[in-house]
Scaffold this motif. Structure first.
Motif, short mmCIF file in Angstrom:
data_model
loop_
_atom_site.label_atom_id
_atom_site.label_comp_id
_atom_site.label_asym_id
_atom_site.label_seq_id
_atom_site.Cartn_x
_atom_site.Cartn_y
_atom_site.Cartn_z
N MET A 299 0.84 -1.17 0.00
CA MET A 299 0.00 0.00 0.00
C MET A 299 0.90 1.24 0.00
SD MET A 299 -2.66 1.47 2.87
CE MET A 299 -3.81 0.14 2.93
N PRO A 300 0.64 2.20 -0.89
CA PRO A 300 1.48 3.40 -0.94
C PRO A 300 1.27 4.28 0.28
CG PRO A 300 -0.31 3.54 -2.54
CD PRO A 300 -0.38 2.18 -1.91
N ARG A 301 2.33 4.95 0.66
CA ARG A 301 2.25 5.88 1.79
C ARG A 301 1.56 7.15 1.35
NH1 ARG A 301 7.78 6.53 4.90
NH2 ARG A 301 6.63 6.08 6.77
N PRO A 302 0.76 7.74 2.23
CA PRO A 302 0.13 9.01 1.87
C PRO A 302 1.19 10.11 1.79
CG PRO A 302 -0.39 8.41 4.15
CD PRO A 302 0.36 7.26 3.53
N ALA A 303 0.91 11.09 0.95
CA ALA A 303 1.83 12.22 0.82
C ALA A 303 1.95 12.96 2.15
CB ALA A 303 1.34 13.17 -0.27
N THR A 304 3.14 13.40 2.46
CA THR A 304 3.38 14.13 3.70
C THR A 304 2.82 15.54 3.58
OG1 THR A 304 5.38 12.87 4.07
CG2 THR A 304 5.14 14.87 5.33
N ASP A 305 2.06 15.93 4.57
CA ASP A 305 1.53 17.28 4.64
C ASP A 305 2.69 18.25 4.86
OD1 ASP A 305 0.13 19.63 5.24
OD2 ASP A 305 -0.53 18.93 7.20
N PRO A 306 2.87 19.25 4.00
CA PRO A 306 4.00 20.18 4.13
C PRO A 306 4.04 20.89 5.49
CG PRO A 306 2.95 20.48 2.00
CD PRO A 306 2.09 19.53 2.79
N ALA A 307 2.89 21.25 6.02
CA ALA A 307 2.86 21.92 7.33
C ALA A 307 3.33 20.97 8.42
CB ALA A 307 1.46 22.44 7.63
N ALA B 32 5.32 18.37 7.98
CA ALA B 32 6.76 18.15 7.77
C ALA B 32 7.57 19.30 8.34
CB ALA B 32 7.05 17.98 6.28
N ALA B 33 7.10 20.53 8.18
CA ALA B 33 7.79 21.70 8.73
C ALA B 33 7.78 21.66 10.25
CB ALA B 33 7.15 22.98 8.22
N LEU C 97 10.66 20.78 15.36
CA LEU C 97 10.78 20.09 16.64
C LEU C 97 12.10 19.34 16.75
CD1 LEU C 97 7.13 18.81 17.10
CD2 LEU C 97 8.32 20.46 18.56
N ARG C 98 12.55 18.73 15.67
CA ARG C 98 13.84 18.02 15.70
C ARG C 98 14.99 19.01 15.89
NH1 ARG C 98 13.76 12.92 11.60
NH2 ARG C 98 12.08 11.83 12.64
N GLN C 99 14.87 20.18 15.29
CA GLN C 99 15.90 21.20 15.49
C GLN C 99 15.92 21.67 16.93
OE1 GLN C 99 14.74 23.91 12.35
NE2 GLN C 99 16.24 23.06 10.92
N GLN C 100 14.76 21.82 17.55
CA GLN C 100 14.69 22.20 18.96
C GLN C 100 15.31 21.11 19.83
OE1 GLN C 100 10.64 23.19 20.03
NE2 GLN C 100 10.44 24.56 18.28
#
Length: 108
Positions: free
Chosen positions: A1-9, A11-12, A17-20
């Motif tokens: 099953m294909p993965r749904p497209a990542t929502d740009p908001a 992803a940002a 959060l990873r940068q924090q």
């Protein structure tokens, strides 16, 4: 099953959060008086570049390594894991640790 497209908001938000988390880890390392190379050696990494990647927000610490990182940095492993969970999985953190208002609604 294909993965749904990542929502740009979304992803940002994840990137921010990873940068924090990376800034928090860098501050903890610096407070412990260690270089990236010294921390890498203490946690059993072959190369310090992973520390650099995590501190820059490009990667995240695997759960199975968090206790070693906490110990190397002189931090409580439980608090260390909770802090990272707040950054890496904010919804899970909310469900696990911010339940006071949710419990009040459930029992009302």
């Amino acid at each position: 099953m294909p993965r749904p497209a990542t929502d740009p908001a979304k992803a940002a938000q994840i990137k921010a959060l990873r940068q924090q988390a990376g800034r928090w880890l860098k501050a903890a390392r610096e407070a412990a008086g260690m270089t990236q190379a010294e921390l890498a050696e203490k946690v059993g990494l072959r190369y310090y570049t992973f520390v650099s990647q995590v501190e820059s927000g490009l990667g995240r610490l695997p759960i199975e390594t968090q206790a070693a990182w906490a110990t190397a940095l002189g931090l409580d492993p439980g608090e260390f894991a909770r802090t990272l969970l707040r950054y890496y999985e904010p919804e899970l953190f909310r469900l696990l640790f911010e339940t006071d208002s949710a419990q009040g609604r459930a029992t009302a």
